[in-house]
Design a protein around this motif. Structure first.
Motif, mmCIF file in Angstrom:
data_model
loop_
_atom_site.group_PDB
_atom_site.id
_atom_site.type_symbol
_atom_site.label_atom_id
_atom_site.label_comp_id
_atom_site.label_asym_id
_atom_site.label_seq_id
_atom_site.Cartn_x
_atom_site.Cartn_y
_atom_site.Cartn_z
ATOM 1 N N UNK A 1 16.315 -6.611 12.518
ATOM 2 C CA UNK A 1 16.697 -5.723 11.014
ATOM 3 C C UNK A 1 16.610 -4.835 10.791
ATOM 4 N N UNK A 2 17.367 -3.782 12.181
ATOM 5 C CA UNK A 2 16.154 -2.497 12.277
ATOM 6 C C UNK A 2 16.861 -0.920 11.477
ATOM 7 N N UNK A 3 17.881 -1.237 10.646
ATOM 8 C CA UNK A 3 17.962 -0.498 9.362
ATOM 9 C C UNK A 3 17.818 -0.882 8.005
ATOM 10 N N UNK A 4 17.511 -2.101 7.870
ATOM 11 C CA UNK A 4 16.913 -2.922 6.749
ATOM 12 C C UNK A 4 15.165 -1.743 6.952
ATOM 13 N N UNK A 5 14.885 -1.754 7.813
ATOM 14 C CA UNK A 5 13.948 -1.004 8.141
ATOM 15 C C UNK A 5 13.353 0.159 8.093
ATOM 16 N N UNK A 6 14.255 0.712 8.033
ATOM 17 C CA UNK A 6 14.164 2.196 8.176
ATOM 18 C C UNK A 6 13.744 2.896 7.615
ATOM 19 N N UNK A 7 14.081 2.408 6.030
ATOM 20 C CA UNK A 7 12.711 3.431 4.807
ATOM 21 C C UNK A 7 11.556 3.047 5.544
ATOM 22 N N UNK A 8 11.275 1.626 5.765
ATOM 23 C CA UNK A 8 10.152 1.312 6.011
ATOM 24 C C UNK A 8 9.278 1.999 7.756
ATOM 25 N N UNK A 9 10.107 2.761 8.471
ATOM 26 C CA UNK A 9 9.636 3.327 9.727
ATOM 27 C C UNK A 9 9.378 4.985 9.111
ATOM 28 N N UNK A 10 10.090 5.629 8.411
ATOM 29 C CA UNK A 10 10.020 6.806 7.899
ATOM 30 C C UNK A 10 8.575 6.753 6.938
ATOM 31 N N UNK A 11 8.380 5.835 5.850
ATOM 32 C CA UNK A 11 7.101 5.971 5.473
ATOM 33 C C UNK A 11 6.433 5.696 6.128
ATOM 34 N N UNK A 12 6.287 4.682 7.250
ATOM 35 C CA UNK A 12 5.032 4.289 8.350
ATOM 36 C C UNK A 12 4.802 6.090 8.685
ATOM 37 N N UNK A 13 5.793 6.678 10.201
ATOM 38 C CA UNK A 13 5.423 7.877 10.365
ATOM 39 C C UNK A 13 4.577 9.103 9.598
ATOM 40 N N UNK A 14 5.789 9.031 8.209
ATOM 41 C CA UNK A 14 4.974 9.471 7.049
ATOM 42 C C UNK A 14 3.344 9.530 7.054
ATOM 43 N N UNK A 15 2.690 8.274 6.789
ATOM 44 C CA UNK A 15 1.387 7.936 6.500
ATOM 45 C C UNK A 15 0.157 8.225 7.960
ATOM 46 N N UNK A 16 1.067 8.145 9.250
ATOM 47 C CA UNK A 16 0.353 8.499 10.549
ATOM 48 C C UNK A 16 0.772 9.318 10.915
ATOM 49 N N UNK A 17 1.070 10.520 10.250
ATOM 50 C CA UNK A 17 1.019 11.706 10.297
ATOM 51 C C UNK A 17 -0.063 12.205 9.503
ATOM 52 N N UNK A 18 0.097 11.883 8.333
ATOM 53 C CA UNK A 18 -0.398 12.182 6.871
ATOM 54 C C UNK A 18 -2.124 11.691 7.517
ATOM 55 N N UNK A 19 -2.622 10.546 8.454
ATOM 56 C CA UNK A 19 -4.283 10.520 8.133
ATOM 57 C C UNK A 19 -4.669 10.968 10.293
#
Length: 296
Positions: free
Chosen positions: A259-277
């Motif tokens: 369910x890609x739509x369900x994971x959209x918040x996780x995608x944004x948060x993971x992207x932000x963590x990757x950029x932060x790292x």
């Protein structure tokens, strides 16, 4: 100045400013979206928990730890080799020799090779050739499969051109008079390199390391076949274990989730963590470089 040249000059400046504003606007816009959409979902549990329910719930702890270990191991493997190669090309090799020109041609060619090709090279060379060979000699089965070690080695090869070129330029920036003065005082060439050239070029070496870290931390295609895994309930306990990676985890969430739509918040948060790292690793290296520059 004639009027047509003045108009052409003003038009060139306008185009350049427009390009700069457009690039900065695009970058700020992307960062703004990631911050607005991802920041509310970042919490301690998100950073410290393992993924659950086919990666649609839980946190990113194994991906965060795996990415950090991968980048550190890649730096340990790649930076010394790249620095040694740059020292040889700059301080020992004749600039017009066939060997030196061949090495430079290989470095420039490697810089343009697609990342996925490095992944296939990692499977063939590191996993099948070196790993299977080590297993044959030791009688174990630890090295003949994808792992953190082979992924780091593949990324080290991928980032070698960045390290070699940047370190080589840093070494060339050291004034030749310093080398000549050191040699005139009786120092050997190796002593001149270790006590004169390297201390004066350490900031350039760190710059190459920074660029390599930034490239390696966000790379996904090169490690697809050499150790990264879809999901894991444990952290890697040795360099021969498989691992999770933030970039690959993001790819999984956006393309292979039930369910890609369900994971959209996780995608944004993971992207932000990757950029932060990535930013954190770069800022750490920049801070160390600034301290060394002040000390010198």
């Amino acid at each position: 100045m004639p009027l047509p040249k003045r108009i052409l000059g003003a038009f060139s400046i306008l185009v350049a400013l427009t390009a700069v504003v457009a690039i900065i606007g695009i970058i700020l816009g992307m960062l703004g979206i990631f911050v607005v959409e991802g920041a509310p979902h970042i919490s301690w549990s998100f950073l410290s928990e393992f993924p659950r329910n086919n990666n649609t719930e839980g946190g990113i702890w194994p991906a965060l730890a795996g990415t950090t270990l991968l980048v550190l191991l890649m730096t340990i493997l790649g930076v010394p080799i790249g620095t040694a190669t740059a020292i040889y090309l700059t301080e020992y090799a004749k600039q017009t020799s066939f060997f030196a020109r061949s090495v430079r041609f290989a470095v420039n060619t490697l810089a343009g090779v697609p990342s996925i090709v490095f992944g296939l090279f990692g499977v063939g060379f590191f996993v099948q050739f070196i790993g299977k060979g080590l297993d044959g000699m030791t009688g174990s089965s630890a090295f003949g499969d994808g792992s953190l070690l082979w992924s780091a080695a593949t990324l080290a090869v991928l980032t070698l051109p960045v390290v070699i070129v940047s370190v080589e330029e840093a070494l060339k920036a050291v004034p030749r008079e310093l080398r000549e003065a050191s040699l005139a005082l009786g120092a050997t060439r190796w002593q001149t390199i270790t006590r004169v050239v390297l201390p004066n070029s350490v900031t350039g070496i760190l710059t190459g390391s920074i660029l390599a870290v930034g490239r390696g931390a966000g790379e996904v295609a090169a490690i697809l076949f050499v150790g990264v895994t879809y999901s894991s309930e444990v952290l890697p306990s040795s360099v021969t274990d498989k691992f999770m990676h933030l970039g690959y985890h993001l790819f999984v969430l956006s393309t292979q989730s039930p369910n890609v739509d369900l994971t959209m918040p996780l995608q944004y948060a993971t992207t932000l963590v990757l950029l932060g790292l990535t930013f954190l690793l770069n800022f750490t290296a920049i801070f160390i470089r600034s301290r060394l520059r002040r000390a010198s």
